[in-house]
Design a protein around this motif. Structure first.
Motif, PDB file in Angstrom:
ATOM      1  N   PRO A 103     -18.392  19.070  23.728  1.00 44.32           N
ATOM      2  CA  PRO A 103     -17.021  19.582  23.550  1.00 44.32           C
ATOM      3  C   PRO A 103     -16.090  19.244  24.704  1.00 44.32           C
ATOM      4  N   VAL A 104     -16.582  19.325  25.941  1.00 45.96           N
ATOM      5  CA  VAL A 104     -15.732  19.017  27.092  1.00 45.96           C
ATOM      6  C   VAL A 104     -15.382  17.533  27.108  1.00 45.96           C
ATOM      7  N   ILE A 105     -16.334  16.680  26.800  1.00 47.28           N
ATOM      8  CA  ILE A 105     -16.060  15.238  26.758  1.00 47.28           C
ATOM      9  C   ILE A 105     -14.994  14.936  25.715  1.00 47.28           C
ATOM     10  N   GLN A 106     -15.151  15.495  24.530  1.00 42.93           N
ATOM     11  CA  GLN A 106     -14.199  15.243  23.444  1.00 42.93           C
ATOM     12  C   GLN A 106     -12.823  15.808  23.777  1.00 42.93           C
ATOM     13  N   ALA A 107     -12.775  16.997  24.364  1.00 46.59           N
ATOM     14  CA  ALA A 107     -11.486  17.592  24.731  1.00 46.59           C
ATOM     15  C   ALA A 107     -10.791  16.770  25.811  1.00 46.59           C
ATOM     16  N   THR A 108     -11.557  16.281  26.770  1.00 44.08           N
ATOM     17  CA  THR A 108     -10.979  15.467  27.837  1.00 44.08           C
ATOM     18  C   THR A 108     -10.384  14.183  27.289  1.00 44.08           C
ATOM     19  N   VAL A 109     -11.129  13.524  26.418  1.00 48.29           N
ATOM     20  CA  VAL A 109     -10.636  12.276  25.829  1.00 48.29           C
ATOM     21  C   VAL A 109      -9.378  12.524  25.009  1.00 48.29           C
ATOM     22  N   LEU A 110      -9.368  13.590  24.223  1.00 43.39           N
ATOM     23  CA  LEU A 110      -8.215  13.896  23.385  1.00 43.39           C
ATOM     24  C   LEU A 110      -6.968  14.151  24.231  1.00 43.39           C
ATOM     25  N   ILE A 111      -7.094  15.000  25.234  1.00 43.62           N
ATOM     26  CA  ILE A 111      -5.928  15.385  26.039  1.00 43.62           C
ATOM     27  C   ILE A 111      -5.422  14.214  26.869  1.00 43.62           C
ATOM     28  N   THR A 112      -6.325  13.495  27.516  1.00 42.27           N
ATOM     29  CA  THR A 112      -5.883  12.378  28.359  1.00 42.27           C
ATOM     30  C   THR A 112      -5.339  11.230  27.514  1.00 42.27           C
ATOM     31  N   ALA A 113      -5.911  11.012  26.333  1.00 37.73           N
ATOM     32  CA  ALA A 113      -5.373   9.968  25.448  1.00 37.73           C
ATOM     33  C   ALA A 113      -3.972  10.333  24.975  1.00 37.73           C
ATOM     34  N   ALA A 114      -3.744  11.610  24.655  1.00 35.82           N
ATOM     35  CA  ALA A 114      -2.412  12.048  24.242  1.00 35.82           C
ATOM     36  C   ALA A 114      -1.399  11.855  25.367  1.00 35.82           C
ATOM     37  N   LEU A 115      -1.788  12.181  26.594  1.00 42.99           N
ATOM     38  CA  LEU A 115      -0.896  11.977  27.731  1.00 42.99           C
ATOM     39  C   LEU A 115      -0.599  10.493  27.947  1.00 42.99           C
ATOM     40  N   ALA A 116      -1.622   9.671  27.809  1.00 45.35           N
ATOM     41  CA  ALA A 116      -1.442   8.233  28.032  1.00 45.35           C
ATOM     42  C   ALA A 116      -0.474   7.622  27.025  1.00 45.35           C
ATOM     43  N   VAL A 117      -0.631   7.954  25.742  1.00 45.16           N
ATOM     44  CA  VAL A 117       0.253   7.378  24.729  1.00 45.16           C
ATOM     45  C   VAL A 117       1.666   7.948  24.869  1.00 45.16           C
ATOM     46  N   ALA A 118       1.790   9.198  25.339  1.00 44.13           N
ATOM     47  CA  ALA A 118       3.119   9.768  25.567  1.00 44.13           C
ATOM     48  C   ALA A 118       3.841   9.024  26.685  1.00 44.13           C
ATOM     49  N   VAL A 119       3.114   8.699  27.747  1.00 41.74           N
ATOM     50  CA  VAL A 119       3.716   7.946  28.843  1.00 41.74           C
ATOM     51  C   VAL A 119       4.139   6.565  28.373  1.00 41.74           C
ATOM     52  N   GLN A 120       3.293   5.906  27.601  1.00 40.50           N
ATOM     53  CA  GLN A 120       3.636   4.581  27.094  1.00 40.50           C
ATOM     54  C   GLN A 120       4.856   4.631  26.179  1.00 40.50           C
TER      55      GLN A 120
END
Length: 311
Positions: A272-289
């Protein structure tokens, strides 16, 4: 513009979904049994099976995936195996530290790399420029962990002026931020040097110079204006990458960010922590882009996002 935004948001959501789904499958295909890890080395097979049932790992992979998607739609990313708390809350507790480190590193990079790249472009092929160019190549070649260890040795051991680890004071931010920024400065300064070198040799600058426009205006308004899009794109890309956690640097400096959290989660198979980390950081990355893309018309009036999206 609206069409472009709708298309980019749709692409971003699809990217996040595919990324999280891929990670969901890969972590379960990786060697290791979370149930055996949490049951302990002295646990019996029945104990391991009981833990596996409690964690929901005895279900088929498709059933686990369906449960994950259903929880994702309701904002539930599962409960951390190790922390016994919602995985989303565990990651959010570490995220401010990673954002702080990323912002500090990218600000330092911008303040140093852009003027340095302009200086190199204006003094192209001189001895001083060649020397600085060699230094940037060296900075680009040094691994983060080696740079971090050297800075720790110099400023936390030999000259104990800065904290060696953690983030108890703002001084603890200096060494990790400088370690991260060294590589970014090397990359961005060389990019600025290349773009500015091309812009400074353009015919329109020769015409502007013949009209008596000052060199400062030529460099920072005209040449930098035409070089801004690739430079901002590179800075945005590097910042988005830093938001995913600088794992090596966070481990070296015991920085309490998402990078060190992911390392621990991978060691303990905390899905769960791995999946949550990937989800949140991926959302931040695409928002920045997305924000970087939206800045293009402000940097270069010739760019029209709406027309580009409708082609």
């Amino acid at each position: 513009m609206i069409t472009y935004l709708a298309r980019r948001v749709g692409q971003s959501l699809l990217t996040i979904f595919l990324t999280v789904s891929t990670v969901f499958v890969l972590v379960r295909l990786a060697p290791g049994d979370p149930a055996a890890a949490y049951a302990g080395p002295m646990a019996s097979p029945d104990d391991v099976e009981r833990v596996r049932e409690q964690l929901g790992l005895n279900e088929p992979l498709l059933s686990q995936y369906w449960i994950f998607l259903n929880g994702l739609l309701h904002g539930d990313l599962g409960t951390s195996f190790a922390f016994r708390a919602p995985a989303f809350d565990v990651v959010l507790g570490r995220l401010p530290y990673t954002i702080t480190l990323a912002v500090a590193a990218i600000v330092l990079t911008t303040l140093v790399a852009v003027p340095l790249g302009v200086w190199m472009a204006r003094r192209a092929d001189t001895r001083r420029e060649i020397g600085v160019n060699v230094a940037t190549i060296a900075g680009q070649s040094m691994p983060d962990f080696w740079t971090g260890v050297m800075l720790l040795t110099a400023f936390a051991v030999l000259l104990p002026v800065l904290p060696a680890s953690g983030f108890t004071t703002w001084g603890g931010l200096v060494l990790p931020a400088v370690t991260v920024a060294i590589l970014q400065i090397a990359l961005i300064s060389r990019l600025v040097r290349r773009e500015m070198g091309s812009a400074l040799g353009s015919p329109y600058l020769t015409v502007a110079r013949s009209r008596g426009i000052s060199e400062r205006v030529l460099v920072w308004r005209y040449a930098m204006g035409n070089s801004a899009v690739p430079v901002v794109t590179a800075l945005g890309t590097r910042f988005a990458a830093l938001l995913n956690g600088v794992v090596v640097v966070e481990v070296v400096f015991a920085w309490p960010g998402v990078g060190s959290l992911v390392v621990r989660a991978l060691e303990t198979r905390d899905y769960p922590v791995i999946q949550a980390t990937v989800l949140i950081t991926a959302a931040l990355a695409v928002a920045v882009q997305l924000l970087v893309d939206l800045s293009y018309p402000l940097l270069d009036p010739r760019v029209r996002l709406g027309k580009a999206a409708s082609r």
